[in-house]
Design a protein around this motif. Sequence first.
Motif, short mmCIF file in Angstrom:
data_model
loop_
_atom_site.label_atom_id
_atom_site.label_comp_id
_atom_site.label_asym_id
_atom_site.label_seq_id
_atom_site.Cartn_x
_atom_site.Cartn_y
_atom_site.Cartn_z
N THR A 3 -2.59 4.98 -3.71
CA THR A 3 -3.82 5.55 -3.20
C THR A 3 -3.75 5.72 -1.69
OG1 THR A 3 -6.20 5.30 -3.04
CG2 THR A 3 -4.92 3.29 -3.03
N ARG A 4 -4.37 6.73 -1.20
CA ARG A 4 -4.46 6.93 0.25
C ARG A 4 -5.77 6.36 0.78
NH1 ARG A 4 -0.56 10.87 1.77
NH2 ARG A 4 0.25 11.92 -0.05
N ASN A 5 -6.56 5.79 -0.12
CA ASN A 5 -7.88 5.31 0.25
C ASN A 5 -7.98 3.79 0.24
OD1 ASN A 5 -8.98 7.91 0.59
ND2 ASN A 5 -9.09 8.12 -1.63
N ALA A 6 -6.88 3.10 0.43
CA ALA A 6 -6.92 1.64 0.40
C ALA A 6 -7.93 1.06 1.40
CB ALA A 6 -5.53 1.06 0.61
N PRO A 7 -8.01 1.55 2.64
CA PRO A 7 -9.03 1.01 3.54
C PRO A 7 -10.46 1.23 3.03
CG PRO A 7 -7.34 2.12 4.81
CD PRO A 7 -7.09 2.44 3.34
N THR A 8 -10.70 2.36 2.40
CA THR A 8 -12.02 2.63 1.84
C THR A 8 -12.30 1.69 0.67
OG1 THR A 8 -11.85 4.94 2.51
CG2 THR A 8 -13.48 4.41 0.80
N GLU A 9 -11.30 1.51 -0.18
CA GLU A 9 -11.46 0.58 -1.31
C GLU A 9 -11.68 -0.84 -0.81
OE1 GLU A 9 -8.53 0.89 -4.41
OE2 GLU A 9 -8.44 3.06 -4.19
N TRP A 10 -10.96 -1.23 0.24
CA TRP A 10 -11.14 -2.56 0.82
C TRP A 10 -12.58 -2.71 1.30
CZ3 TRP A 10 -7.89 -6.70 1.02
CH2 TRP A 10 -8.33 -7.78 1.79
N GLU A 11 -13.06 -1.71 1.99
CA GLU A 11 -14.43 -1.76 2.53
C GLU A 11 -15.44 -1.90 1.39
OE1 GLU A 11 -17.06 -2.03 5.67
OE2 GLU A 11 -14.89 -2.05 5.74
N VAL A 38 -6.90 -4.25 -4.71
CA VAL A 38 -6.84 -3.16 -3.73
C VAL A 38 -5.40 -2.92 -3.30
CG1 VAL A 38 -7.52 -2.41 -1.41
CG2 VAL A 38 -9.21 -3.47 -2.92
N ARG A 41 -3.24 -1.08 -5.95
CA ARG A 41 -3.50 0.37 -6.00
C ARG A 41 -2.82 1.11 -4.85
NH1 ARG A 41 -9.69 -0.62 -6.80
NH2 ARG A 41 -9.72 -1.26 -8.98
N SER A 42 -2.55 0.38 -3.76
CA SER A 42 -1.92 1.02 -2.60
C SER A 42 -0.43 1.24 -2.83
CB SER A 42 -2.11 0.16 -1.35
OG SER A 42 -1.25 -0.97 -1.37
#
Length: 152
Positions: A3-11, A38, A41-42
Motif C-alpha cells: 500500500t502507498r497509504n501506510a501513513p494514512t492507515e497508521w493515522e 499496518v 499491508r505496507s
Amino acid sequence: MPTRNAPTEWELELAPATFRKLLARGEFRAICDAAVRVESRSGLLFSFERMALRDAVKTPAGARLFATELHAFLYGPGPQQRRFNDWLEALADLPQKGSPVLTWPVATVFGFIARPDRHMFFKPRATRRAAQRYGYALAYQSKPSWPLYQTC
C-alpha cells in the motif's frame, strides 16, 4: 501489492490520541496488532522479520514493552537520540524465538510509517547501494545505532 497509504492507515489506527488512550487502558495487544497489521499491508519488512516481531509481541510482557516504547519513540518528549536508543534497547529486550527483532528494518519501519516527515526507513542492502552510487561514505554497521541513523 504494498500500500502507498501506510501513513494514512497508521493515522486511522494509531493516531497519537488513539495510541495514548489504548496505552492508558492497558490495551497493549491491540496496539501491537494494529502496528503489525499496518506494516504488513505496507510490504516493507521481509516475512521473517515480520514473523520475528509477531512472535516477540505474543506475550503480555513483550506486547507491553513494544507498545510503550513505540509510543515513547514516536510521540514522547525528550531528545530524539534518547528516544531512538530506548526504542533499540526495547527491541533487543523483546523475546526471540528465531530471527532477531533488533534489525535495521524493524527498528525504522514504524517511525517511517507513522512519521515519514521525521523518520527514514533503513533497508541495509538498498541503503548501502544507494550511498555507494551517490558517493556517500556510509559507515555501515549491522547493529542499529543512533550515530548511523542520524547521518542518513
